[in-house]
Scaffold this active site. Structure first.
Site, PDB file in Angstrom:
ATOM      1  N   GLY A 184     -15.317   7.750  21.041  1.00 47.81           N
ATOM      2  CA  GLY A 184     -14.810   8.589  19.924  1.00 47.81           C
ATOM      3  C   GLY A 184     -14.008   7.963  19.294  1.00 47.81           C
ATOM      4  CB  CYS A 200      -1.065   0.069   0.904  1.00 45.23           C
ATOM      5  SG  CYS A 200      -0.258   0.032   2.660  1.00 45.23           S
TER       6      CYS A 200
END
Lengths: 287, 436
Positions: free
Chosen positions: B192, B50
């Site tokens: 969160g 990647c």
């Protein structure tokens, strides 16, 4: 029986143990351990185990008696050898390796005590006046129980060290080299439980030996410092082995108790038996 | 053989371009097959992750493909314009290309310095190229040396030690308090983004229960779905159950948007007795903090906030940065050794080739001389001597023709000094000029 060479050999072993401790402390301070120093540390500990075991075996063979323990020096040698073997085993477990930094001072202490015992306070047991079978069983229990207590104290010391670092958030990346608090607490409980069982047997056989003496139990025997201290240590381990139920003593308190129990045992064996003057429960003669 | 590297990585190309150039599975095999077919004498390994797509090539010194050829192939395979590929690619040759591969394998060129994943990715790329028969003795040697050197450098320096994300550091601390998570309960308070990552890391420890609490039940349910927890191993719980969960919890992760601490010492103390003094590890990721710092002072409570975790991450990064020079130093030796092995491999081939060629020449000359002697020599010694002299001169001239032709006085770029030194060394010639 007690050649000066034994004192010299024990001094060398104590020095080796100190060297291993220095390496262990360096390892704790390092961000990453080095394979060479780890190998050296393991080698030294194995050498100490072999050395202490060899001296013990030599004394046993040369004593010409069936009991291997003829003086406290033998007990100290046996504990030293077993403790060194335990530390060598601990060093094979990656996350327990750090424990050796806490175990090696005890090993050094035992060996140094052995030097004193061999050079200055050597006092063979009065085996003629004590029942040899009970005596052998009692002493074995005493020394094995002490070994368990020593391991519990080592784990307790490491628990306090790890906990302190976790609380203070100091050198956090290096913590991975040390065992978790849960594992250390489990080790304390397991060794304290085993120590408690063995010390119970030691206390019972000690009592039998006392009763077996000419004249039976002397007056005020329960006030003898050795009896008091040994019983106190026994009670401490009774608490420590049950910290999961007696939760007030969990964690840090259990760690302190395991150290306190070992100190009480040391006081019981060391100070009382080495102190001059009559004591109710003493195996040695006056010399 | 000449070693070339052409590639893009996270420093030279944005993620869109890297995505287009990335190849795996079928396309990777097709690319290797095409390269092999087009350039039969060359060797190829295509490392594609990647963060990078790098084409390693070994080809004869004065043969195709050139860097331009390789750029064109990459552009063609990915459908990206050649200009865009040219702008984003780096290229290295010979020792620099080898050194680059060694650094890549060691994680020194990675986005997360020292990360270990790249080692496996390069190994797989090498295996794929090997299976596709796109690799020869040169790249075999280079890749095997690179993988081996990277493992050694990592082991010697510990460049891959330590954690570099808040989530993984949190897991490390949790493991420092607890040994086994099969009987532990983890509670996530708030939803969160960083808490989500941390809880994912903690879920990998296979806890007994993982409960999620939020003021908005819907968000707790969404988070549970994202992390992949559900009955009976955990799931969303109502906000007013928080006290009960604090009694059960062994690990807590808090990340609410509250402006005041939601867990205070006063709130926690009555629960401590019910907890039977079990240790509790609290990770407070929220800013402002969800847990009052005084809670951390209570017995058997281990409280860490995001700054504590970040400081460990930063310490690890600093430690790794300090190790880069050490790694580079070690790699320099490994690269030099690899290049030396390649050169020895090359000299071996050269000597074999030279011997074969000289034998061919000798054979041809011997045959010619034999024919002449048979036809012309009838006991005439002077004639025989002349023929043999001629034979010897012709042989020597033919042997020396190729090396001497390399000493091209007309070519200003020719390394004449090097050639002369090499010839003197090889043939043990004196460099002292004659007296007269």
């Amino acid at each position: 029986m007690n050649h000066p060479i034994i004192s010299i050999l024990l001094s060398v072993l104590a020095a080796l143990s100190i060297a291993a401790e220095v390496l262990a402390l360096r390892r704790l301070r390092r961000a990453e351990p080095t394979a060479g120093e780890d190998r050296a540390q393991r080698g030294i500990v194995v050498a100490v185990a072999v050395g202490a075991g060899t001296v013990f075996a030599y004394r046993y063979v040369s004593s010409g008696q069936w009991q291997p323990l003829t003086a406290h020096l033998d007990g100290l040698l046996l504990i030293s050898a077993l403790l060194a073997i335990t530390i060598a085993f601990i060093q094979t477990r990656p996350r327990l390796f750090g424990l050796s930094a806490f175990g090696l001072p005890l090993l050094t202490l035992m060996l140094a005590w052995g030097v004193c015992s061999a050079a200055w306070t050597y006092r063979p047991f009065n085996l003629d006046t004590l029942h040899p079978v009970w005596m052998g069983f009692h002493l074995t229990c005493v020394y094995l129980g002490t070994l368990c207590a020593a391991v519990a104290a080592i784990a307790g010391g490491m628990f306090l060290y790890v906990q302190r670092r976790l609380k203070q958030k100091r050198d956090l990346p290096g913590l991975g080299k040390l065992a978790s608090l849960e594992r250390l607490e489990l080790l304390i409980i397991q060794t304290a439980s085993l120590g408690f069982t063995i010390l119970t047997l030691a206390l019972i056989t000690g009592l039998i030996l006392l009763i077996d003496q000419p004249g039976g139990l002397p007056a005020g025997w329960w006030l003898d410092p050795k009896i008091v201290l040994a019983t106190a240590a026994w009670l401490v381990y009774a608490v420590v082995m049950n910290v999961r139920y007696a939760t007030t003593f969990r964690g840090q308190r259990a760690a302190w108790l395991s150290i306190a129990g070992f100190v009480l045992l040391l006081l019981a064996y060391g100070i009382v038996t080495s102190m001059p003057g009559p004591v109710v429960v003493a195996y040695g003669g006056p010399g | 053989m000449r070693i070339l590297l052409l590639g893009v990585n996270h420093r030279t190309a944005d993620v869109q371009l890297r995505e287009k150039l990335a190849m795996a599975g079928g396309p990777l095999n097709a690319a290797l097959a095409r390269l092999r077919e087009t350039y039969a004498d060359a060797e190829f390994v295509l490392v594609s992750t990647c963060n990078r797509t790098e084409l390693y090539t070994a080809r004869p010194s004065h043969a195709a493909p050139s860097i331009e050829d390789l750029r064109n192939v990459l552009a063609d395979l990915s459908g990206v314009e050649v200009g865009a590929v040219t702008a984003a690619t780096i290229h290295r040759e010979q020792e620099q290309a080898v050194a680059h591969l060694f650094r890549v394998c060691s994680g020194l060129d990675s986005m997360v310095l020292g990360e270990t994943q790249i080692l496996g990715q390069v190994k797989r790329a090498y295996e794929v190229a090997s299976a596709a028969n796109a690799i020869g003795p040169v790249l075999h040697r280079v890749f095997q040396s690179a993988l081996s050197a990277a493992r050694k450098v990592r082991a010697d320096t510990g460049i891959d030690a330590g954690r570099v994300s808040v989530g993984s550091v949190a897991v490390d601390f949790a493991r420092q308090v607890f040994d086994d998570f099969a009987d532990k309960t983890i509670v996530g308070v708030g939803a969160g983004e960083m808490a989500k990552t941390t809880l994912k890391h903690l879920k990998a420890l296979n806890p007994h229960r993982l409960w999620l609490v939020n003021r908005t039940a819907q968000r707790a349910a969404e988070l549970a779905a994202t992390i992949g927890v559900g009955h009976p191993g955990g799931g969303p719980r109502a906000w007013d159950e928080l006290d009960e969960l604090m009694v059960d919890a062994d690990v807590m992760v808090t990340s609410t948007g509250a402006t005041e601490p939601i867990i205070t010492a006063e709130r926690f103390k009555p629960l401590a007795r019910r907890r039977r003094n079990r240790p509790l590890f609290i990770i407070d990721i929220a800013v402002p903090r969800d847990v009052d710092p005084t809670v951390g002072g209570l017995s058997n409570i281990y409280l860490y906030n995001v700054d504590d975790l970040e400081s460990v991450v930063e310490a690890t990064r600093d430690q790794r940065r300090d190790l880069v020079a050490q790694c580079d130093g070690l790699l320099t030796g490994h690269v030099a050794a690899c290049m030396s092995q390649l050169q020895n491999q090359d000299i071996g081939r050269l000597v074999r080739e030279l011997r074969r060629r000289l034998l061919d020449i000798g054979e041809a000359e011997r045959e010619r001389t034999r024919r002449k002697l048979t036809a012309q020599l009838n006991g005439d010694a002077e004639r025989a001597e002349k023929i043999l002299d001629e034979h010897t001169h012709r042989l020597i001239n033919k042997i020396l023709h190729l090396p001497l032709s390399q000493l091209d006085h007309g070519n200003p770029d020719a390394p004449l000094g090097f050639y002369a030194a090499a010839l003197r060394r090889l043939f043990d010639l004196s460099d002292t000029p004659p007296k007269s």
